[in-house]
Design a protein around this motif. Structure first.
Motif, PDB file in Angstrom:
ATOM      1  N   SER A 249       4.645  -7.078  -7.033  1.00 25.43           N
ATOM      2  CA  SER A 249       3.338  -6.740  -7.598  1.00 25.43           C
ATOM      3  C   SER A 249       2.306  -6.443  -6.507  1.00 25.43           C
ATOM      4  CB  SER A 249       2.925  -7.925  -8.466  1.00 25.43           C
ATOM      5  OG  SER A 249       1.576  -8.135  -8.427  1.00 25.43           O
ATOM      6  N   LYS A 250       2.338  -7.252  -5.457  1.00 25.38           N
ATOM      7  CA  LYS A 250       1.344  -7.096  -4.399  1.00 25.38           C
ATOM      8  C   LYS A 250       1.541  -5.763  -3.651  1.00 25.38           C
ATOM      9  CE  LYS A 250      -1.043 -10.173  -1.504  1.00 25.38           C
ATOM     10  NZ  LYS A 250      -0.790 -10.774  -0.233  1.00 25.38           N
ATOM     11  N   ASP A 251       2.797  -5.502  -3.299  1.00 28.52           N
ATOM     12  CA  ASP A 251       3.079  -4.247  -2.590  1.00 28.52           C
ATOM     13  C   ASP A 251       2.713  -3.049  -3.463  1.00 28.52           C
ATOM     14  OD1 ASP A 251       3.953  -5.636  -0.442  1.00 28.52           O
ATOM     15  OD2 ASP A 251       6.097  -5.365  -0.816  1.00 28.52           O
ATOM     16  N   PHE A 252       2.959  -3.204  -4.771  1.00 25.87           N
ATOM     17  CA  PHE A 252       2.632  -2.114  -5.700  1.00 25.87           C
ATOM     18  C   PHE A 252       1.130  -1.821  -5.670  1.00 25.87           C
ATOM     19  CE2 PHE A 252       1.388  -0.642  -9.973  1.00 25.87           C
ATOM     20  CZ  PHE A 252       2.152   0.514 -10.045  1.00 25.87           C
ATOM     21  N   CYS A 253       0.333  -2.891  -5.788  1.00 23.10           N
ATOM     22  CA  CYS A 253      -1.132  -2.699  -5.797  1.00 23.10           C
ATOM     23  C   CYS A 253      -1.582  -2.094  -4.468  1.00 23.10           C
ATOM     24  CB  CYS A 253      -1.851  -4.024  -6.041  1.00 23.10           C
ATOM     25  SG  CYS A 253      -1.503  -4.727  -7.650  1.00 23.10           S
ATOM     26  N   GLY A 254      -1.035  -2.611  -3.375  1.00 23.45           N
ATOM     27  CA  GLY A 254      -1.427  -2.106  -2.060  1.00 23.45           C
ATOM     28  C   GLY A 254      -1.076  -0.632  -1.929  1.00 23.45           C
ATOM     29  N   PHE A 255       0.087  -0.284  -2.408  1.00 30.56           N
ATOM     30  CA  PHE A 255       0.526   1.107  -2.318  1.00 30.56           C
ATOM     31  C   PHE A 255      -0.378   2.030  -3.136  1.00 30.56           C
ATOM     32  CE2 PHE A 255       2.890   4.535  -4.355  1.00 30.56           C
ATOM     33  CZ  PHE A 255       3.230   5.278  -3.236  1.00 30.56           C
ATOM     34  N   ASN A 262      -9.165  10.544  -6.858  1.00 30.73           N
ATOM     35  CA  ASN A 262      -9.427  11.532  -7.910  1.00 30.73           C
ATOM     36  C   ASN A 262      -8.198  11.977  -8.677  1.00 30.73           C
ATOM     37  OD1 ASN A 262     -12.096  11.579  -7.277  1.00 30.73           O
ATOM     38  ND2 ASN A 262     -11.861  13.224  -5.770  1.00 30.73           N
ATOM     39  N   THR A 263      -7.060  11.958  -7.995  1.00 29.42           N
ATOM     40  CA  THR A 263      -5.878  12.560  -8.601  1.00 29.42           C
ATOM     41  C   THR A 263      -4.826  11.544  -9.048  1.00 29.42           C
ATOM     42  OG1 THR A 263      -5.003  12.802  -6.369  1.00 29.42           O
ATOM     43  CG2 THR A 263      -6.109  14.720  -7.302  1.00 29.42           C
ATOM     44  N   THR A 264      -5.144  10.244  -8.922  1.00 32.23           N
ATOM     45  CA  THR A 264      -4.127   9.227  -9.190  1.00 32.23           C
ATOM     46  C   THR A 264      -4.442   8.410 -10.443  1.00 32.23           C
ATOM     47  OG1 THR A 264      -3.853   8.971  -6.807  1.00 32.23           O
ATOM     48  CG2 THR A 264      -2.926   7.235  -8.178  1.00 32.23           C
ATOM     49  N   ALA A 265      -3.421   8.197 -11.272  1.00 30.19           N
ATOM     50  CA  ALA A 265      -3.542   7.210 -12.353  1.00 30.19           C
ATOM     51  C   ALA A 265      -2.369   6.247 -12.224  1.00 30.19           C
ATOM     52  CB  ALA A 265      -3.530   7.886 -13.712  1.00 30.19           C
ATOM     53  N   VAL A 266      -2.556   5.043 -12.736  1.00 25.80           N
ATOM     54  CA  VAL A 266      -1.537   4.010 -12.563  1.00 25.80           C
ATOM     55  C   VAL A 266      -1.227   3.359 -13.905  1.00 25.80           C
ATOM     56  CG1 VAL A 266      -0.928   1.909 -11.298  1.00 25.80           C
ATOM     57  CG2 VAL A 266      -2.504   3.560 -10.267  1.00 25.80           C
ATOM     58  N   LEU A 267       0.044   3.332 -14.271  1.00 23.45           N
ATOM     59  CA  LEU A 267       0.478   2.524 -15.405  1.00 23.45           C
ATOM     60  C   LEU A 267       0.851   1.175 -14.813  1.00 23.45           C
ATOM     61  CD1 LEU A 267       0.444   5.134 -16.975  1.00 23.45           C
ATOM     62  CD2 LEU A 267       2.732   4.665 -17.801  1.00 23.45           C
ATOM     63  N   CYS A 268       0.298   0.084 -15.358  1.00 21.63           N
ATOM     64  CA  CYS A 268       0.545  -1.201 -14.702  1.00 21.63           C
ATOM     65  C   CYS A 268       0.618  -2.316 -15.726  1.00 21.63           C
ATOM     66  CB  CYS A 268      -0.562  -1.476 -13.696  1.00 21.63           C
ATOM     67  SG  CYS A 268      -2.157  -1.723 -14.496  1.00 21.63           S
ATOM     68  N   TYR A 269       0.880  -3.523 -15.234  1.00 20.42           N
ATOM     69  CA  TYR A 269       0.881  -4.705 -16.101  1.00 20.42           C
ATOM     70  C   TYR A 269      -0.530  -5.298 -16.122  1.00 20.42           C
ATOM     71  CZ  TYR A 269       5.823  -4.059 -15.198  1.00 20.42           C
ATOM     72  OH  TYR A 269       7.062  -3.518 -15.074  1.00 20.42           O
ATOM     73  N   ALA A 273      -3.811  -5.172 -13.198  1.00 20.79           N
ATOM     74  CA  ALA A 273      -4.932  -4.241 -13.420  1.00 20.79           C
ATOM     75  C   ALA A 273      -6.195  -4.591 -12.625  1.00 20.79           C
ATOM     76  CB  ALA A 273      -5.229  -4.129 -14.905  1.00 20.79           C
ATOM     77  N   PRO A 274      -6.597  -5.885 -12.553  1.00 21.29           N
ATOM     78  CA  PRO A 274      -7.847  -6.177 -11.827  1.00 21.29           C
ATOM     79  C   PRO A 274      -7.775  -5.863 -10.334  1.00 21.29           C
ATOM     80  CG  PRO A 274      -7.092  -8.106 -13.077  1.00 21.29           C
ATOM     81  CD  PRO A 274      -6.017  -7.079 -13.169  1.00 21.29           C
ATOM     82  N   TYR A 275      -6.573  -5.753  -9.780  1.00 18.45           N
ATOM     83  CA  TYR A 275      -6.445  -5.530  -8.334  1.00 18.45           C
ATOM     84  C   TYR A 275      -6.295  -4.056  -7.985  1.00 18.45           C
ATOM     85  CZ  TYR A 275      -5.694 -10.491  -8.586  1.00 18.45           C
ATOM     86  OH  TYR A 275      -5.863 -11.814  -8.846  1.00 18.45           O
ATOM     87  N   ILE A 276      -6.228  -3.217  -9.006  1.00 16.23           N
ATOM     88  CA  ILE A 276      -6.004  -1.797  -8.756  1.00 16.23           C
ATOM     89  C   ILE A 276      -7.329  -1.057  -8.880  1.00 16.23           C
ATOM     90  CG2 ILE A 276      -4.786   0.269  -9.566  1.00 16.23           C
ATOM     91  CD1 ILE A 276      -2.499  -1.631 -10.389  1.00 16.23           C
ATOM     92  N   SER A 465     -12.448  -3.669  -0.726  1.00 20.89           N
ATOM     93  CA  SER A 465     -11.848  -2.342  -0.550  1.00 20.89           C
ATOM     94  C   SER A 465     -10.455  -2.243  -1.157  1.00 20.89           C
ATOM     95  CB  SER A 465     -11.754  -2.022   0.942  1.00 20.89           C
ATOM     96  OG  SER A 465     -10.855  -2.929   1.551  1.00 20.89           O
ATOM     97  N   GLY A 466      -9.918  -3.400  -1.566  1.00 21.49           N
ATOM     98  CA  GLY A 466      -8.553  -3.381  -2.088  1.00 21.49           C
ATOM     99  C   GLY A 466      -7.510  -3.511  -0.992  1.00 21.49           C
ATOM    100  N   ALA A 467      -7.970  -3.624   0.281  1.00 26.22           N
ATOM    101  CA  ALA A 467      -7.015  -3.741   1.392  1.00 26.22           C
ATOM    102  C   ALA A 467      -6.262  -5.068   1.322  1.00 26.22           C
ATOM    103  CB  ALA A 467      -7.745  -3.614   2.726  1.00 26.22           C
ATOM    104  N   ASP A 468      -6.843  -6.051   0.636  1.00 23.20           N
ATOM    105  CA  ASP A 468      -6.140  -7.343   0.496  1.00 23.20           C
ATOM    106  C   ASP A 468      -4.775  -7.161  -0.145  1.00 23.20           C
ATOM    107  OD1 ASP A 468      -7.525  -6.595  -1.845  1.00 23.20           O
ATOM    108  OD2 ASP A 468      -7.427  -8.633  -2.636  1.00 23.20           O
ATOM    109  N   THR A 469      -4.666  -6.157  -1.027  1.00 22.79           N
ATOM    110  CA  THR A 469      -3.391  -5.964  -1.716  1.00 22.79           C
ATOM    111  C   THR A 469      -2.314  -5.423  -0.788  1.00 22.79           C
ATOM    112  OG1 THR A 469      -4.145  -3.789  -2.475  1.00 22.79           O
ATOM    113  CG2 THR A 469      -4.418  -5.629  -3.999  1.00 22.79           C
ATOM    114  N   LEU A 470      -2.723  -4.928   0.391  1.00 24.12           N
ATOM    115  CA  LEU A 470      -1.726  -4.471   1.370  1.00 24.12           C
ATOM    116  C   LEU A 470      -1.181  -5.630   2.194  1.00 24.12           C
ATOM    117  CD1 LEU A 470      -3.511  -1.366   2.971  1.00 24.12           C
ATOM    118  CD2 LEU A 470      -1.556  -1.314   1.438  1.00 24.12           C
TER     119      LEU A 470
END
Ligand code: TXA
Ligand code: MG
Length: 544
Positions: A249-255, A262-269, A273-276, A465-470
């Motif tokens: 899950s963590k690697d997924f969010c980081g990725f 602008n061009t990305t959407a994510v289907l997630c659990y 969701a709060p980390y994306i 910045s969401g860098a924590d997920t990396l």
């Protein structure tokens, strides 16, 4: 042709049945997905299904019945094998299609010239009422345009087929959400050709041995024949390109956070969701594969409604139970394109963060002395503002006034616009954060190639910045308010009031402490800071 949108009232079912008896097509709700029904005993009616859907004619259709007795009543099979009877007893009415030797009464258009026919007794009361009222077996593929995700609402059917078919009955959202499991009893042992609502495990409980067609989980090699013709076509795809992502899950969010906004959407659990930081569509809880199946096709369709989105990332499900059907649909939606995050990351990334004046910079130096590589997020952020795509998006949001005459970003002017209010700051972050993460990742990979196993990302806004997920681990450096105040006044040669105002713009120490794996409290001297840092390094290395 006008397409009637019908209700589930008896008079509407009668209208739909009439259309079917006259050789027309009706969108029919079932518990799996909506079907596009036609009289299964009429070559002409069945042929028009292929035209309406744009479906290859060698892909056979499933024949739907309203009771087991219909098999004999309409003389659908040459033989009703014992194993099929057992399956029917256990799983009908329900999401299981059983393939048996066909009788001569079934037109070749239904079976794509095969000598067998797939039969299903759906559990949806409206589907059964319609079959009964029409007094016909109904051939019905999923009621989507060939190639696109199967419809799970009457609206989906309308979106795809309005003007091409006689009517759709609105029976609400399909419960299962994925098409039926297809099993053939023409092989020994019986073989699953398509996974669905009835799992392989459930089938084995009833039949003992059950095999699984190669085409379920893998791409067919060139020239290889699919036991189920449907499995060879690209399926279930929205217009945007879908990628199936393997990793925790963590690697997924980081990725995904380091993909362009602008061009990305994510289907997630739900849990992720709060980390994306991108547009997300949730499939349900991670452990709830029923909910994920129920929501999947709707989510794939919804992804196409986001403006400008060209890429959709989806976490790769486990292949156990219902997960196998989810995987089977998703791997096809993705055209067999997967990204394995395990393959891409060969280093441990340690996030280093904390409020101003706590001594984060000093900890970074100590870590460097101890052989860690460090990457400074502020420097990366500087570089991000030189990225042409980033410049273009910033100009789109804030106007040409943020540019110098040579086309580069004027940082001071940008700051003036971007920090005007919360909304504009958000816009700035949405544009720059993914670019910063992408550039930072490139640096991490470069350092890993140089031989560094441990890389530190020194980032004051690591979490924001969401860098924590990396990161694999996170160190927070904090200090008491008074200590930080003193340090900032001394370091930047500013008054107490100025230092106060800078500090109040930042999050309190507790914010960092609550989210980090290691906390270094730097209220004393450098010697003490070094001792604490080395203790953290030891713990980090012990964990690896
Ligand atoms: O849940 C469902 O099964 C839905 C609803 C409407 O009942 N129907 C559905 O139909 O998904 P369709 O046409 O989209 O998928 C039928 C699948 C295809 O993969 C086809 O190749 C396979 O069943 N199939 C049908 N008859 C077959 C046969 N005689 N031999 C091998 N595969 C067969
Ligand atoms: Mg289909």
């Amino acid at each position: 042709m006008e397409t009637l949108l019908l209700t589930t009232k008896q008079e509407d079912i009668k209208t739909a049945a009439e259309i079917l008896r006259n050789g027309g097509l009706v969108g029919m709700p079932t518990e799996t997905v909506y079907g596009l029904a036609a009289n299964a005993l009429s070559s002409e009616a069945v042929s028009s299904i292929f035209v309406a859907k744009g479906r290859p004619s060698d892909n056979p259709l499933i024949v739907h019945i309203s009771s087991v007795e219909d098999i004999e009543k309409y003389n659908l099979v040459r033989e009703f094998p014992e194993s099929a009877r057992l399956l029917a007893e256990h799983f009908w009415p329900g999401p299981l299609t059983i393939i048996m030797p066909k009788s001569r009464l079934i037109p070749k258009e239904v079976t794509g010239n095969l000598d067998s026919v797939g039969i299903r007794l759906p559990s949806h009361p409206v589907a059964r009422a319609l079959i009964k009222e029409a007094d016909l077996p109904l051939a019905a593929p999923s009621a989507n345009l060939s190639g696109s995700p199967s419809p799970t609402t009457a609206q989906h059917v309308m979106d795809d087929l309005k003007g091409r078919i006689g009517a759709v009955i609105d029976g609400g959202q399909s419960d299962v959400g994925l098409e039926s499991t297809v099993i053939t009893v023409c092989t020994n042992p019986p073989m699953v050709l398509r996974p669905g609502g009835i799992t392989l495990e459930q089938l084995k409980e009833v039949l003992g041995e059950v095999s699984l067609s190669d085409a379920v989980l893998e791409k067919l090699r060139d020239g290889e024949e699919a036991a189920s013709p449907g499995m060879k076509y690209k399926h279930y795809s929205p217009k945007a390109k879908v990628y199936l992502v393997k990793g925790d899950s963590k690697d997924f969010c980081g990725f995904v956070n380091s993909q362009p906004f602008n061009t990305t959407a994510v289907l997630c659990y739900n849990e992720d969701a709060p980390y994306i930081h991108h547009k997300t569509i949730s499939l349900g809880n991670r452990a709830d594969s029923k909910a994920q199946a129920h929501n999947l096709f709707g989510a794939l369709r919804e992804a196409d409604r986001f403006e400008g989105v060209t890429t959709v990332y989806v976490p790769c499900p486990d292949k156990e139970g219902l997960g196998m059907a989810l995987f089977n649909r998703l791997i096809r939606a993705a055209g067999f394109e997967t990204i394995d995050l395990k393959d891409t990351k060969a280093y441990t990334l340690i996030g280093l963060t904390g409020p101003t004046g706590a001594g984060k910079g000093q900890v970074a130096s100590i870590l460097r002395e101890q052989g860690f590589a460090t990457v400074d997020a502020d420097k990366v952020a500087h570089k991000a503002l030189e990225n042409p795509e980033c410049i273009k998006n910033l100009v789109e949001s804030f106007g040409e006034d943020i540019l110098n005459s040579d086309g580069t970003i004027n940082r001071r002017k940008l700051a003036g616009f971007a920090f005007k209010n919360e909304e504009s700051t958000k816009a700035l972050n949405r544009i720059t954060h993914p670019v910063i993460l992408q550039l930072a990742k490139a640096e991490f990979e470069h350092l890993a190639k140089e031989g560094f196993d441990n890389i530190v990302f020194d980032a004051p806004t690591l979490f924001e910045s969401g860098a924590d997920t990396l990161c694999d681990k996170i160190i927070a450096v904090t200090a008491s308010f008074e200590t930080r105040l003193e340090r900032i006044m001394c370091r930047d040669n500013i008054t107490k009031e100025e230092a106060h105002s800078r500090m109040s713009a930042q999050k309190p120490s507790k914010f960092y402490e609550g989210k980090a794996d290691f906390v270094i409290t730097n209220n004393s001297d450098l010697e003490n800071l070094k001792t604490q840092t080395i203790t953290v390094i030891k713990e980090l290395c012990d964990e690896q």
